[in-house]
Write a protein that holds these residues in place. Structure first.
Motif, PDB file in Angstrom:
ATOM      1  N   GLY A 117     -18.579  -0.472 -16.943  1.00  0.00           N
ATOM      2  CA  GLY A 117     -20.026  -0.396 -16.824  1.00  0.00           C
ATOM      3  C   GLY A 117     -20.673  -1.140 -17.978  1.00  0.00           C
ATOM      4  N   GLY A 145     -15.509  -2.629  -9.441  1.00  0.00           N
ATOM      5  CA  GLY A 145     -16.724  -1.957  -9.002  1.00  0.00           C
ATOM      6  C   GLY A 145     -17.109  -2.254  -7.567  1.00  0.00           C
ATOM      7  N   ILE A 163     -23.048  -1.191  -8.243  1.00  0.00           N
ATOM      8  CA  ILE A 163     -22.820  -0.570  -9.548  1.00  0.00           C
ATOM      9  C   ILE A 163     -21.415  -0.901 -10.035  1.00  0.00           C
ATOM     10  N   GLY A 164     -21.313  -1.309 -11.274  1.00  0.00           N
ATOM     11  CA  GLY A 164     -20.007  -1.580 -11.886  1.00  0.00           C
ATOM     12  C   GLY A 164     -19.597  -3.037 -11.795  1.00  0.00           C
TER      13      GLY A 164
END
Length: 543
Positions: A312, A339, A354-355
């Protein structure tokens, strides 16, 4: 349109009624007419669906077509290079290898080699004979503090829990792992009798729910952990910080998959949705995480302990590296999950947006470990949409030591990518807790397929390396993979992901692309220093 449809059905009803008086077999058609008319009236008076209200009866075809759409798409319309998330080309190669069928293709590649993003590895005039190659390449996992290092295969079964997968799927995967001598990751659902039954090597994953080693209030139970971690079949322990399917979000087990058996294994209430916490309660800072790693290592008798994460904030991983340097304690391995999502059910936004994707995350983790002079102690495992030998090669070239595959192993079990993993209606019995569907998965047959997929994929890997002049997977690096960046340029991986020198992040001469993240990183907190400073200022102003 509503009135016309109702009028036409009413007229048909009256016509059938009149005909019935003169020709008695017509009464059977009357039953059908009545049923259609009743359905149309029901559609008209309901208020939930506008299409049904405006187009009674006819509107129902929309749902029928939507139900059939995935099957029509896959079996009629889809090309060999089409299909998502796994294209038919890659699904086919898994099926062919798992079934020991012909795996060659005729008439050249179906890929457009001039598309942006096309990647390849260069062959060598110093190519080797395939018979000279080691067909079972392995890597030893275990750093200086590890007392029971593990010799791992290059390809293994990624984390998938009993609960997400059926009992028969877990049994087949582990039986295949036993025969092929590769490991099987339990997923955060914990160690179950089905993981143990066939004796395959186990990597026990400990998630934020601490399933299998939790107290009644959901905290970590050291005694329960020690009892299971010391089992001979458990070769390594993996602490799950986050996963590619839903980074920053705890695991989700839907209520309809939470059977009494699963609830007993996990220590939760049956028939309820189980949402794992988004973070661990056993630690809250990088330094505490390092202490927790050492604690698990001691409790397990010195077995390899690792962490799994989807990258992240870059500063958070650098904070972990700083904690490792300060304490002199490192995990034995780090699993980097892409991700881009995986086998776990997840909200759309988490899967899509996300990621870090696997390639970028993998290169960054490798660079950080090298930059902090930790790489010799820590092995890297890549996990994320790894199906073919070339996908293995790409990840090994970027910095991975070994790879895990989840969807590849599911396909080997017979998964047809029906995209129904989160419905409990998986038609192949792989991702369901419906005993009737799970019964269709024959453990003996499917375990052989898992074994063959692993064996033949590794053979393809070593065949590729023989053509590129390499003896071992350890010889692969970023100079070996090429990418068409755009129509005007081609770059090697080491140009796209520049290498760092050993120990360069320990001094003052930090590469520009790392400076901000290193400055933000703090071993006392996962939060970046800039955010901590803001919180401190706000606290002072309030007080």
């Amino acid at each position: 349109m509503r009135n016309q449809i109702l009028g036409a059905l009413t007229a048909l009803f009256i016509f059938n009624l009149l005909v019935g008086f003169y020709w008695h077999p017509a009464w059977w058609f009357l039953l059908l007419t009545v049923m259609l008319l009743v359905l149309a009236i029901v559609d008209t008076v309901q208020n939930k669906h506008s299409i049904l209200k405006n187009f009674p009866l006819i509107g129902r075809t929309r749902w029928t077509v939507e139900t059939l759409r995935p099957f029509i798409q896959q079996y009629v319309l889809e090309s060999d290079t089409g299909g998502a998330p796994i294209s038919r080309m890659f699904r086919s190669i898994v099926y062919q290898r798992a079934k020991n069928s012909r795996e060659t293709i005729p008439f050249g590649t179906q890929l457009n080699t001039y598309d942006d993003g096309y990647e390849w590895i260069g062959h060598s005039l110093s190519a080797r004979d395939i018979d000279e190659m080691n067909h079972d390449p392995r890597v030893t996992i275990g750093g200086k503090d590890c007392k029971q290092p593990y010799l791992a295969s290059i390809l293994n079964i990624s984390a998938m829990s009993f609960g997400s997968l059926s009992k028969n799927a877990i049994l087949a995967l582990n039986k295949g792992a036993k025969k092929g001598n590769f490991f099987h990751n339990t997923g955060e659902g914990g160690l179950t009798p089905y993981h143990e039954e066939n004796g395959g090597d186990i990597v026990w994953q400990i998630g934020t729910g601490y399933f299998g080693c939790r107290t009644k209030d959901g905290k970590f139970d050291a005694d329960l952990f020690k009892e299971k971690a010391c089992l001979p079949q458990v070769k390594m322990i993996e602490i799950k910080l986050s996963q590619g399917a839903k980074p920053g979000h705890g695991g989700i087990l839907p209520a309809y998959k939470n059977t009494p058996e699963i609830a007993k294994i996990r220590g939760v209430e049956p028939g309820t949705q189980v949402d794992s916490p988004p973070r661990h309660s056993a630690f809250s800072t990088p330094l505490e995480m390092i202490d927790y790693i050492q604690k698990l290592r001691d409790l397990s008798g010195g077995k390899p302990i690792g962490i799994k994460l989807a990258l992240g904030r870059k500063s958070e991983f650098i904070a972990m590296c700083k904690a490792m340097v300060e304490t002199g304690i490192t995990p034995d391995f780090i699993t980097v999950d892409g991700g881009e999502g995986g086998t776990g059910a997840a909200p759309l936004e988490y899967t899509n947006s996300i990621g870090f994707p696997l390639r970028e995350a993998l290169a960054f983790v490798d660079d950080c470990l090298i930059g902090f002079d930790l790489r010799k102690q820590v092995k890297i495992i890549a996990s994320g949409k790894i199906i073919s030998a070339f996908q293995l090669v790409k990840n090994l070239s970027l910095g991975a030591d070994i790879c895990n595959s989840a969807r590849g192993m599911m396909l080997a079990l017979g998964c047809v990518q029906s995209l129904s993993c989160n419905t409990n209606k998986c038609p192949t019995g792989v991702a369901t807790q419906d005993p009737k569907l799970a019964k269709g998965l024959d453990v003996t047959d499917k375990s052989e397929r898992v074994y063959r997929f692993h064996k033949k994929t590794l053979h393809a890997l070593m065949d590729m390396l023989s053509s590129t002049g390499h003896v071992s997977t350890t010889e692969l690096n970023r100079t070996h993979i090429f990418r068409r960046v755009d129509q005007a340029s081609i770059a090697r991986y080491d140009e796209i992901f520049p290498l760092v020198k050993t120990g360069t992040l320990l001094g003052d001469d930090i590469p520009e692309r790392f400076k901000l993240h290193v400055k933000e990183a703090n071993s006392d907190s996962f939060m970046p220093c800039s955010l901590l400073a803001e919180i401190e200022e706000e606290t002072k102003s309030v007080s």
